[in-house]
Scaffold this active site. Sequence first.
Site, PDB file in Angstrom:
ATOM      1  N   ASP A   1      95.092  94.527  -7.625  1.00  0.00           N
ATOM      2  CA  ASP A   1      93.770  95.140  -7.802  1.00  0.00           C
ATOM      3  C   ASP A   1      93.028  94.582  -9.000  1.00  0.00           C
ATOM      4  O   ASP A   1      91.874  94.940  -9.218  1.00  0.00           O
ATOM      5  CB  ASP A   1      93.902  96.668  -7.959  1.00  0.00           C
ATOM      6  CG  ASP A   1      94.328  97.324  -6.665  1.00  0.00           C
ATOM      7  OD1 ASP A   1      94.652  98.519  -6.680  1.00  0.00           O
ATOM      8  OD2 ASP A   1      94.372  96.621  -5.632  1.00  0.00           O
TER       9      ASP A   1
ATOM     10  N   LYS B   1      91.526 106.970  -9.217  1.00  0.00           N
ATOM     11  CA  LYS B   1      91.253 107.274  -7.796  1.00  0.00           C
ATOM     12  C   LYS B   1      92.571 107.253  -7.012  1.00  0.00           C
ATOM     13  O   LYS B   1      92.831 108.139  -6.199  1.00  0.00           O
ATOM     14  CB  LYS B   1      90.298 106.226  -7.242  1.00  0.00           C
ATOM     15  CG  LYS B   1      90.380 105.977  -5.753  1.00  0.00           C
ATOM     16  CD  LYS B   1      89.420 104.929  -5.268  1.00  0.00           C
ATOM     17  CE  LYS B   1      89.990 103.554  -5.198  1.00  0.00           C
ATOM     18  NZ  LYS B   1      90.822 103.249  -4.021  1.00  0.00           N
ATOM     19  N   ASN B   2      93.430 106.260  -7.289  1.00  0.00           N
ATOM     20  CA  ASN B   2      94.647 106.086  -6.491  1.00  0.00           C
ATOM     21  C   ASN B   2      95.769 107.032  -6.878  1.00  0.00           C
ATOM     22  O   ASN B   2      96.829 107.016  -6.251  1.00  0.00           O
ATOM     23  CB  ASN B   2      95.115 104.624  -6.547  1.00  0.00           C
ATOM     24  CG  ASN B   2      94.163 103.713  -5.793  1.00  0.00           C
ATOM     25  OD1 ASN B   2      93.278 104.193  -5.075  1.00  0.00           O
ATOM     26  ND2 ASN B   2      94.308 102.416  -5.964  1.00  0.00           N
TER      27      ASN B   2
ATOM     28  N   ARG C   1      96.377  95.984   6.796  1.00  0.00           N
ATOM     29  CA  ARG C   1      96.733  97.297   6.256  1.00  0.00           C
ATOM     30  C   ARG C   1      97.510  98.169   7.252  1.00  0.00           C
ATOM     31  O   ARG C   1      97.152  99.274   7.559  1.00  0.00           O
ATOM     32  CB  ARG C   1      95.501  98.045   5.750  1.00  0.00           C
ATOM     33  CG  ARG C   1      94.544  97.262   4.906  1.00  0.00           C
ATOM     34  CD  ARG C   1      95.109  96.802   3.563  1.00  0.00           C
ATOM     35  NE  ARG C   1      95.408  97.887   2.656  1.00  0.00           N
ATOM     36  CZ  ARG C   1      94.497  98.453   1.872  1.00  0.00           C
ATOM     37  NH1 ARG C   1      93.257  98.077   1.933  1.00  0.00           N
ATOM     38  NH2 ARG C   1      94.845  99.423   1.059  1.00  0.00           N
TER      39      ARG C   1
ATOM     40  N   ARG D   1      82.952 103.388  -4.438  1.00  0.00           N
ATOM     41  CA  ARG D   1      84.165 103.997  -3.890  1.00  0.00           C
ATOM     42  C   ARG D   1      85.186 104.249  -4.989  1.00  0.00           C
ATOM     43  O   ARG D   1      85.995 105.161  -4.900  1.00  0.00           O
ATOM     44  CB  ARG D   1      84.797 103.084  -2.846  1.00  0.00           C
ATOM     45  CG  ARG D   1      83.940 102.876  -1.637  1.00  0.00           C
ATOM     46  CD  ARG D   1      84.692 102.164  -0.578  1.00  0.00           C
ATOM     47  NE  ARG D   1      85.948 102.862  -0.295  1.00  0.00           N
ATOM     48  CZ  ARG D   1      86.834 102.430   0.597  1.00  0.00           C
ATOM     49  NH1 ARG D   1      86.620 101.315   1.250  1.00  0.00           N
ATOM     50  NH2 ARG D   1      87.926 103.100   0.837  1.00  0.00           N
TER      51      ARG D   1
ATOM     52  N   CYS E   1      90.889  96.346   7.061  1.00  0.00           N
ATOM     53  CA  CYS E   1      89.730  96.410   6.169  1.00  0.00           C
ATOM     54  C   CYS E   1      89.490  94.993   5.675  1.00  0.00           C
ATOM     55  O   CYS E   1      90.167  94.040   6.070  1.00  0.00           O
ATOM     56  CB  CYS E   1      89.982  97.372   5.018  1.00  0.00           C
ATOM     57  SG  CYS E   1      91.158  96.731   3.837  1.00  0.00           S
TER      58      CYS E   1
HETATM   59  C1  EPZ Z   1      97.633 100.888  -2.424  1.00  0.00           C
HETATM   60  O1  EPZ Z   1      97.299 100.517  -1.108  1.00  0.00           O
HETATM   61  C2  EPZ Z   1      96.308 101.019  -3.167  1.00  0.00           C
HETATM   62  N1  EPZ Z   1      95.494 102.061  -2.542  1.00  0.00           N
HETATM   63  C3  EPZ Z   1      95.565  99.675  -3.132  1.00  0.00           C
HETATM   64  O2  EPZ Z   1      94.387  99.826  -3.909  1.00  0.00           O
HETATM   65  C4  EPZ Z   1      96.459  98.617  -3.776  1.00  0.00           C
HETATM   66  O3  EPZ Z   1      95.813  97.364  -3.691  1.00  0.00           O
HETATM   67  C5  EPZ Z   1      97.809  98.556  -3.046  1.00  0.00           C
HETATM   68  O4  EPZ Z   1      98.430  99.867  -3.055  1.00  0.00           O
HETATM   69  C6  EPZ Z   1      98.775  97.584  -3.701  1.00  0.00           C
HETATM   70  O5  EPZ Z   1      98.991  97.939  -5.034  1.00  0.00           O
HETATM   71  C7  EPZ Z   1      95.784 103.361  -2.795  1.00  0.00           C
HETATM   72  O6  EPZ Z   1      96.710 103.681  -3.537  1.00  0.00           O
HETATM   73  C8  EPZ Z   1      94.905 104.384  -2.143  1.00  0.00           C
HETATM   74  P1  EPZ Z   1     100.665  98.869   0.110  1.00  0.00           P
HETATM   75  P2  EPZ Z   1      98.438 100.558   0.041  1.00  0.00           P
HETATM   76  O7  EPZ Z   1     101.142  99.777   1.186  1.00  0.00           O
HETATM   77  O8  EPZ Z   1      99.445 101.590  -0.283  1.00  0.00           O
HETATM   78  C9  EPZ Z   1     101.973  95.892   3.553  1.00  0.00           C
HETATM   79  C10 EPZ Z   1      92.122  99.600  -4.417  1.00  0.00           C
HETATM   80  O9  EPZ Z   1      91.503  98.567  -4.652  1.00  0.00           O
HETATM   81  N2  EPZ Z   1     102.361  97.105   4.302  1.00  0.00           N
HETATM   82  O10 EPZ Z   1     101.361  98.905  -1.215  1.00  0.00           O
HETATM   83  O11 EPZ Z   1      97.753 100.614   1.341  1.00  0.00           O
HETATM   84  C11 EPZ Z   1     100.471  95.818   3.315  1.00  0.00           C
HETATM   85  O12 EPZ Z   1      99.823  95.219   4.419  1.00  0.00           O
HETATM   86  C12 EPZ Z   1      93.110  99.647  -3.267  1.00  0.00           C
HETATM   87  O13 EPZ Z   1      92.069 100.654  -5.098  1.00  0.00           O
HETATM   88  C13 EPZ Z   1     102.985  96.961   5.535  1.00  0.00           C
HETATM   89  O14 EPZ Z   1     103.211  95.854   6.013  1.00  0.00           O
HETATM   90  O15 EPZ Z   1      99.121  99.128  -0.134  1.00  0.00           O
HETATM   91  C14 EPZ Z   1     100.378  94.965   2.071  1.00  0.00           C
HETATM   92  O16 EPZ Z   1     100.446  93.601   2.429  1.00  0.00           O
HETATM   93  C15 EPZ Z   1      93.008  98.400  -2.404  1.00  0.00           C
HETATM   94  N3  EPZ Z   1     103.337  98.082   6.226  1.00  0.00           N
HETATM   95  C16 EPZ Z   1     101.633  95.347   1.291  1.00  0.00           C
HETATM   96  O17 EPZ Z   1     102.519  95.966   2.237  1.00  0.00           O
HETATM   97  C17 EPZ Z   1     103.102  99.356   5.741  1.00  0.00           C
HETATM   98  O18 EPZ Z   1     103.468 100.339   6.422  1.00  0.00           O
HETATM   99  C18 EPZ Z   1     101.386  96.351   0.149  1.00  0.00           C
HETATM  100  O19 EPZ Z   1     100.613  97.393   0.708  1.00  0.00           O
HETATM  101  C19 EPZ Z   1     102.466  99.488   4.483  1.00  0.00           C
HETATM  102  C20 EPZ Z   1     102.116  98.347   3.774  1.00  0.00           C
END
Ligand code: EPZ
Length: 434
Positions: free
Chosen positions: A309, A22-23, A125, A401, A120
């Site tokens: 995850d 999915k990702n 996020r 999802r 969420c």
């Molecule tokens: C991706 O989310 C995945 N989703 C998530 O999978 C996964 O848990 C996550 O990466 C971490 O591996 C998709 O790929 C669609 P991040 P993403 O940006 O990109 C902070 C699932 O279960 N952050 O890597 O949104 C954020 O708050 C989902 O399939 C900022 O502060 O995660 C988090 O603490 C859940 N500012 C950390 O970084 C930003 O602009 C990592 O988030 C972006 C992120």
Amino acid sequence: MDKFVIRGGNPLLGTVRISGAKNSALPCMAAAILTEDEVTLENVPQVRDIETERRLLVSMGAEVELGYGRAQHRTTISCHSLSDPVAKYEIVKTMRASSLVLGPLIARAGIARVAMPGGCAIGGRPIDLHIKGLEKMGATITQEHGYLEARAERLKGAHLVFERITVTGTEDLLMAAVLAEGETLMENCAREPEVQDLAALLTAMGAKIKGAGTSTIRVQGVQRLHGARHRINPDRIEAGTFLIAGAITGGDLMVANCNPAHLGAVIAKLQETGVRVDILGPDTVRVRADGRLRAADISTEEYPGFPTDMQAQYMALATLSEGVSAVKENIFENRFMHVQELVRMGANIKVDGSTAIVRGPARLSAAAVMCSDLRASASLVLAALVADGESILDRVYHMDRGYERIEEKLRGVGAQIRRMGNIFTPKEEELVAG
Ligand code: EPZ
């Protein structure tokens, strides 16, 4: 609202086939915005988030065919004319990964209006790192009425250093950079396989990218991209979830259609607990367990570390392990929603800040439990597969999802699981965000 009814006690035996990631599919679908030509993606998983992404692209004026079964899980996307480059709140609030259209829309159309995703179940996020990178590339970004509006004549290549590793942040800016003027150097990038999968599609479309999958990515912008056909990677989190399903039930399970090279940290951790894991070839892993499990700590890290995850799923296994397992969550601030539900099933877990202390082995007993987010739901399914009696899991739309036909796949290897209840109402769907 859909529920699962699961009777615990059956070891999982046989072969389960993993679906596409999915990702990976979500950023790859967004990448179709970057060209007027058709983009075809194969091995797309039949999950709700993909349907949401289809609706999002159609709402912007794209033509999207999405077929399963005979159509080999394929989608063909044509963004020949994007009549309405707006990602509307009604859709974005049900899937925060909608922010992945931000970079491609600015790169292609010079303008983008994207509803702020909001938080969420697992955390705030934010997308501040996406915004900072786009501004560094020359975009003007304003925020009002809950929407981000971004404009740029043509983005310019820049030197971007991520203050924090972000998966979709890396993907969003990679898609912005491929059509920018000049070179973009991106440092402290996410190294997840999903980033590499996206870069493979973009390269097939004519992009010039070096270093995807490492912390440093270099992009030479081009004038335009053309259509391409691309096969989506297997879902490493679904595969990891089934490895734990085989382990927790004391079964003997072949996980096929996966990529063992993406599962290093998960396989090593399972072996540390005493589970037998054998890599049988380029796309198959065998997991066997005899019921005796040793406690082992985990600390979630960006790839190639132990994936956040997989944290909830591992915690379900840890409840049965002999000893004390410390589960440290470093990526998200609220990713222990499954703990209370596992405790209601008899687990011994105490949360102290970002660490959960799990004492085992516990005797899990069936209960009525509530799913709260995608991976917490998977954790409850795993616990119910070994709990004594019949568990009822509510709000399984969270599961839908990101897991394709999970009850059929589990039944196919001996689990006693069935879905009941009516299709949940659209109103319920609006509560879903993440
Ligand atoms: C991706 O989310 C995945 N989703 C998530 O999978 C996964 O848990 C996550 O990466 C971490 O591996 C998709 O790929 C669609 P991040 P993403 O940006 O990109 C902070 C699932 O279960 N952050 O890597 O949104 C954020 O708050 C989902 O399939 C900022 O502060 O995660 C988090 O603490 C859940 N500012 C950390 O970084 C930003 O602009 C990592 O988030 C972006 C992120």
